[in-house]
Motif scaffolding. Sequence first.
Motif, short mmCIF file in Angstrom:
data_model
loop_
_atom_site.label_atom_id
_atom_site.label_comp_id
_atom_site.label_asym_id
_atom_site.label_seq_id
_atom_site.Cartn_x
_atom_site.Cartn_y
_atom_site.Cartn_z
N HIS A 195 5.04 6.76 19.17
CA HIS A 195 4.56 8.24 19.54
C HIS A 195 3.50 7.85 20.67
CE1 HIS A 195 4.49 8.87 14.99
NE2 HIS A 195 5.09 9.45 15.39
N ARG A 196 4.25 8.76 21.52
CA ARG A 196 3.14 9.16 22.55
C ARG A 196 2.51 9.99 22.57
NH1 ARG A 196 5.64 12.34 26.32
NH2 ARG A 196 7.98 12.75 25.49
N PHE A 197 1.20 10.67 23.64
CA PHE A 197 0.73 11.73 24.03
C PHE A 197 1.12 12.61 25.09
CE2 PHE A 197 -1.94 10.36 20.97
CZ PHE A 197 -2.64 11.16 20.59
N ASP A 198 1.60 13.41 25.70
CA ASP A 198 1.88 14.17 26.35
C ASP A 198 1.03 14.60 27.70
OD1 ASP A 198 1.11 16.38 25.55
OD2 ASP A 198 3.63 17.33 25.45
N LYS A 199 1.10 14.70 28.96
CA LYS A 199 -0.30 15.94 29.92
C LYS A 199 -0.65 16.46 28.93
CE LYS A 199 3.12 18.94 32.47
NZ LYS A 199 2.47 19.09 31.86
N ASP A 200 -0.37 17.40 28.40
CA ASP A 200 -1.32 18.27 27.22
C ASP A 200 -1.22 18.19 26.66
OD1 ASP A 200 -0.20 20.58 29.71
OD2 ASP A 200 1.35 20.71 28.28
N ALA B 165 2.84 4.95 14.96
CA ALA B 165 2.12 3.37 16.37
C ALA B 165 1.57 4.79 17.11
CB ALA B 165 2.59 2.76 16.48
N TYR B 166 0.58 4.71 17.76
CA TYR B 166 0.02 5.30 19.32
C TYR B 166 -0.11 4.40 20.41
CZ TYR B 166 -0.09 8.45 15.55
OH TYR B 166 -0.36 9.99 14.48
N GLU B 167 0.51 3.97 21.29
CA GLU B 167 0.40 3.25 22.64
C GLU B 167 -1.00 3.56 23.11
OE1 GLU B 167 3.86 0.90 24.22
OE2 GLU B 167 4.79 3.15 24.13
N SER B 168 -1.30 4.54 23.47
CA SER B 168 -2.41 4.87 24.25
C SER B 168 -3.24 6.12 23.31
CB SER B 168 -2.23 5.17 25.98
OG SER B 168 -1.22 5.96 26.36
N TYR B 169 -3.79 6.12 23.50
CA TYR B 169 -4.41 7.44 23.17
C TYR B 169 -5.90 8.44 24.28
CZ TYR B 169 -7.98 4.25 21.38
OH TYR B 169 -8.61 2.81 21.22
N PRO B 170 -5.95 9.76 23.20
CA PRO B 170 -7.09 9.85 23.97
C PRO B 170 -8.41 9.70 23.25
CG PRO B 170 -5.92 11.44 23.97
CD PRO B 170 -5.89 10.94 23.35
N TYR B 171 -9.62 8.88 23.50
CA TYR B 171 -10.65 7.68 23.52
C TYR B 171 -12.04 9.08 22.38
CZ TYR B 171 -14.94 5.40 22.28
OH TYR B 171 -15.73 4.59 21.95
N LEU C 76 1.14 -1.12 -0.12
CA LEU C 76 0.23 -0.06 -0.13
C LEU C 76 0.65 1.65 -0.47
CD1 LEU C 76 -2.87 -0.99 2.68
CD2 LEU C 76 -3.06 -0.44 0.14
N PRO C 77 1.93 1.99 -1.13
CA PRO C 77 2.41 2.36 -0.80
C PRO C 77 1.18 4.09 -1.64
CG PRO C 77 2.59 1.37 -3.14
CD PRO C 77 1.59 0.71 -2.38
N GLY C 78 1.65 4.91 -0.49
CA GLY C 78 1.15 6.08 -0.42
C GLY C 78 0.13 6.15 0.40
N TRP C 79 -0.02 5.11 0.86
CA TRP C 79 -1.27 4.82 2.36
C TRP C 79 -0.71 4.96 3.24
CZ3 TRP C 79 -6.66 3.12 2.35
CH2 TRP C 79 -6.76 2.71 0.83
N ASP C 80 -1.84 6.07 4.10
CA ASP C 80 -1.08 5.99 5.67
C ASP C 80 -1.69 4.14 6.64
OD1 ASP C 80 -0.24 8.80 5.63
OD2 ASP C 80 -2.39 10.28 5.73
N LEU C 81 -0.43 4.16 7.31
CA LEU C 81 -0.95 3.24 7.82
C LEU C 81 -0.86 3.68 9.67
CD1 LEU C 81 0.91 0.78 5.48
CD2 LEU C 81 -2.10 1.12 5.90
N SER C 82 -1.67 3.28 10.34
CA SER C 82 -1.74 3.65 11.62
C SER C 82 -1.77 2.30 12.56
CB SER C 82 -2.11 4.41 12.36
OG SER C 82 -1.77 5.10 11.51
N LEU C 83 -1.42 2.09 14.07
CA LEU C 83 -1.25 1.45 15.13
C LEU C 83 -2.00 1.66 16.02
CD1 LEU C 83 1.86 -1.35 14.54
CD2 LEU C 83 -0.82 -2.06 14.10
N VAL C 84 -3.61 1.81 16.56
CA VAL C 84 -3.82 2.96 17.67
C VAL C 84 -4.31 2.33 18.66
CG1 VAL C 84 -5.59 4.61 17.63
CG2 VAL C 84 -4.92 4.40 15.98
#
Length: 467
Positions: A251-256, A274-280, A208-216
């Motif tokens: 990636h990660r989300f900081d306290k802000d 990849a985003y290990e945890s995330y705001p819902y 899938l070249p040209g696609w964004d791929l994510s692990l959320v």
Amino acid sequence: MRIGFVFGKGIDGCGVTRGALFFEKWLYDNGHDSIVIDFINGNRYGRAKDNKFKGQIFEVTASETDAPSGIIDIANRSDILICHSAPIRKHTDYCDRYRRFIEKINDPIIVMHDHGISVNTINSVPQACELFSYADVAVLQSEDGLSSRAYTDFDEGLKDRIIENPIWIEPNAYNKFIGSERYKHFLYIGRMSPLKDPALICRTSKYLPGWDLSLVGCERSISSVAFDDTKELHRWPGPYIPPFRDFVRIHRFDKDGNIKHNCKLPDEQITVNAYESYPYEWGMKTLGRSFASWCGYRLTDEREYGTRMEYTQIESFLLTLPVLNRQFAENAYSPEGKKWIDYDCALTGMATEEEQLADELDRLWHDQNEYLERTNACRELIYKFNDIENLAPKYLDTILKLGKRENKVNAMETINTFFPNAKELRDKGEVVMTAPGSYLKREKYILVNKKQQKVEDSVSSLESFFA
């Protein structure tokens, strides 16, 4: 009417908690109230802090040998007590504390949930059969699964008191997450689980070249980073293993709420974010703007499926185009008795089919009419099968009609039929196990330091002499 929610494993902030929150909101909207009892078993769950119950929460702290009498009295003043979880093997020191609490509940209708979805998770509750013998109503993932067979064997009085777990949601509440336009984005959303094969996203990247791929939401854990290079890479479910590390940025989300990363790899080398945890809400908005979502959930024993989907599957049906694991789609049934493969809406895929899946995603990207037909049909199924406005009244009415039962077995007497020295061991402080798998085989185990230990048959001295 007052409904009590009990979390014997602790409030974990995952699907079990989410389902309880949906039902609690519905209860308050319909004139009822609630209390919540949270057992702290030496650990707390990070995701729990993002979940807010309306009812007052009563904690049984890790330092308390038994639930305080005040909390037991509060539980007994409920009309219905819904026990959503129980201590698991790693909570060795707290298993009997929870059992003793359940033994002291006399007045409300006791509804016992088993949220285990696989043989391993069902067997993770050491005293499961014994605990369910105190239930007036048993809510299980499948009427045909291991837990159903074990609990009704231990206590035949439960046979006509089983409800299959309703997976409910407020579909309209998700409309705000649907974006005005879709992006060329294929993602996996959910925790790390080998049962869900999140690494399919990594394996699909070259097609899938040209696609964004994510692990959320897929966290780093032993199962996500460890790799046995003697095994087949094309079936390995961990997304953070060495063969993928050169193109995955975590990636990660900081306290802000800002997204940060420490990845040293150049941008042009990254194909999966990849985003290990995330705001819902961020996760749902991301899902609502994506083109498709990999829903890799599958089980080896099809009897455990029941007629339900996981919450991440339901969210994907509402907000994007779901890609179901082919094994699930071909073997699991919807509430109306059709296999999921027979609905002309979701796509299917599995390990070794990444290239074909990529071709199908590319084709649909250029056929927006078919894409809209499919996504609209997916949404309609969730309104049909999972709307809490339809499910909650039936669930509550069924529980009230079944009510309390008078034919409960004496749990220790049942255990003694195959484990004669169980009471003696319990009186010495041992945790006597009745996990479904070992109980059905009439195997005698105690729990010692988070591990089951087999108890050998005692031999009399005379028998020993002639052996």
